[in-house]
Motif scaffolding. Sequence first.
Motif, PDB file in Angstrom:
ATOM      1  N   SER A 168       0.820  -1.222   0.000  1.00 29.77           N
ATOM      2  CA  SER A 168       0.000   0.000   0.000  1.00 29.77           C
ATOM      3  C   SER A 168       0.849   1.264   0.000  1.00 29.77           C
ATOM      4  N   GLU A 196      -9.298   3.383   9.006  1.00 32.92           N
ATOM      5  CA  GLU A 196      -8.950   3.676   7.616  1.00 32.92           C
ATOM      6  C   GLU A 196      -7.510   3.250   7.324  1.00 32.92           C
ATOM      7  N   SER A 251      -6.368   0.503   4.595  1.00 33.24           N
ATOM      8  CA  SER A 251      -5.715   0.955   3.362  1.00 33.24           C
ATOM      9  C   SER A 251      -4.222   1.202   3.485  1.00 33.24           C
ATOM     10  N   TRP A 291      -2.977   3.865   4.883  1.00 38.86           N
ATOM     11  CA  TRP A 291      -2.801   5.308   5.086  1.00 38.86           C
ATOM     12  C   TRP A 291      -4.024   5.899   5.775  1.00 38.86           C
ATOM     13  N   SER A 310      -2.154  14.556  -2.176  1.00 40.55           N
ATOM     14  CA  SER A 310      -3.173  14.108  -3.116  1.00 40.55           C
ATOM     15  C   SER A 310      -3.596  12.673  -2.805  1.00 40.55           C
ATOM     16  N   HIS A 311      -2.631  11.834  -2.448  1.00 44.30           N
ATOM     17  CA  HIS A 311      -2.950  10.450  -2.103  1.00 44.30           C
ATOM     18  C   HIS A 311      -3.659  10.375  -0.750  1.00 44.30           C
ATOM     19  N   ALA A 341      -5.549  12.477   0.607  1.00 45.19           N
ATOM     20  CA  ALA A 341      -6.910  13.012   0.541  1.00 45.19           C
ATOM     21  C   ALA A 341      -7.939  11.906   0.352  1.00 45.19           C
ATOM     22  N   GLU A 342      -7.516  10.783  -0.233  1.00 48.05           N
ATOM     23  CA  GLU A 342      -8.424   9.652  -0.428  1.00 48.05           C
ATOM     24  C   GLU A 342      -8.691   8.914   0.879  1.00 48.05           C
ATOM     25  N   HIS A 343      -7.931   9.221   1.910  1.00 45.44           N
ATOM     26  CA  HIS A 343      -8.050   8.516   3.196  1.00 45.44           C
ATOM     27  C   HIS A 343      -8.271   9.514   4.341  1.00 45.44           C
ATOM     28  N   ARG A 344      -8.946  10.621   4.022  1.00 44.49           N
ATOM     29  CA  ARG A 344      -9.124  11.718   4.986  1.00 44.49           C
ATOM     30  C   ARG A 344     -10.275  11.453   5.937  1.00 44.49           C
TER      31      ARG A 344
END
Length: 444
Positions: free
Chosen positions: A218, A261, A265, A267, A433-434, A436-439
Amino acid sequence: MTAVFDPGAEAARATDAILRDTLHGTDHGVVVDSPPGAGKSTLVVRAALELAAAGRPLMVIAQTNAQVDDLVLRLAEKAPELPVGRLHSSDSDPYDKALDGLGQVRKSTKAADLAGLDVVISTAAKWAHVKGVEPWRHAIVDEAYQMRSDALLAVAGLFERALFVGDPGQLDPFSIVGSEQWAGLSYDPSASAVTTLLAHNPHLPQHRLPVSWRLPASAAPLVSHAFYPYTPFRSGTGHDDRRLNFGVPSDGSGTDRVIDEAAESGWGLLELPARHTPRTDPEAVHAVAGVVRRLLDRGGAATSERAEDPVPLTADRIAVGTAHRDQAAAVRAALTGLGVADVTVDTANRLQGREFDVTVVLHPLSGRPDATAFHLETGRLCVLASRHRHACIVICREGITELLDDHPSTEPVQLGVTVKFPDGWEANHSVLSHLAEHRVTWRP
C-alpha cells in the motif's frame, strides 16, 4: 504474457551484480542507491563477509555510533568466528555494552591495536583521526548519502577501493554553518559524499536495490512515485501479505475512524480545522497522543510474512515523527499524561534508518503561515512517510494544499548546483493528493 514480478529474484540479481563489481571490478568505487527498507545493512554485512572470506581485510565507515554497533552485532550474528574490530572514541560510554559479550569483537581507541583483523568498523568522525597506518585495500561506506564530502575527504587516504551504500531520498547531510559560498563548486564540503564522488568520477558503476522489504504494497507505489521517480522500486510483499486488526471495535470518534482507515488501506489522514498555530499546536499534539493511546487500547495485532500468528501491536512497535524537537517533546509530555510509555517519539533526522509497524506523523506544514525551505525538505517528508511496515497516520491542519500553492519555491537559482528532483513542493503535493483519499475530518 506479462512476466510476474518476483521480488526475491530481482533483489538477488541486483545484489549479485553489486558484489561482482565490488569483488572483481577494477573501478575505485561502486555506488548503490537503496530505497527505504531495501536491505542496505544486509548488503553491507554480506559484502563485508565476502570480502573477508576472499582474504581482503577491510574497513567499514558508518555515520553514527548506533549504526556502527548495529553492524558489529549483525556481523557477529552472521559469522560468529569472524574477528571484528570496533574502533571507538575515548568517551565514557563509547559503544553498546552488548559488544562486551562477543568474544570475537576486539575494541580499542587505537587503529594500530586492531591491525590484522578481517573487519574494522568505526564512525567517519573517528576514522578521520587515524594516521600512519597502512591503507586498507577495501572500504565500505554505509549511509553514504548522510556523509558530507569533507568527511569523505578526511578518510579517503585510508583505503584504495570502496563500496558506497545509501538512500538518496533521505535527508541531506547536516551542517551547522552556512554553505552558500560553496554552492555549485565541485568541492562543496557540505554536499553528500556520493554527490561529490560522482561529480569527479561519473564513470563509476552505479546500482540500485529494486525492492523494499519494509514498506507494504500500500505504501511503496506512493513513496516510489513521490520521492524516487527516476529510481522506482517495488514492495517485497503483496496486498494480502500483511494485515492490521483490532480486538476492540471503533467508538466512532475521529481517532478511531482514522485508525480503521489506516488499518484497511495503509494510510490515514486526520485533518483538523484550518488555523495558524504555534509550532507545538496543542490540539494537533493532543490528536497525535490520542491516536497512539487508541492504537494501544484497541488491542491491535499485526499479521505479516514474518510470523504465522498475529503479533500484538505493542508500544515499542509504534513511532511518532515530527519536524522539530519541541514538537516531539510536547508529544512525549502528552503521551505521559495519557499513561503511554515506550513509544518512540522523535524528529525525522533521528528516525532515519528505523522501522516500526505503525507510525503517526505530525505533518511538517500543519498550522504554518508559510512554507519554508526547512519544511519543504524532500528528505524530511520521505523519512516520515517511509518508516512503517503496516500503516502510517498523518495528522495536520486543513489548508496545506492551499499553503503550498501560495508559497511556491523561491530558493535562489545557483549555477552549477544539481537540481534535486522531485523538490519538496512537488513531493508534498503528491503525498497530500494520495492522503486526501483517506481523509477523516475531526472537529475537537
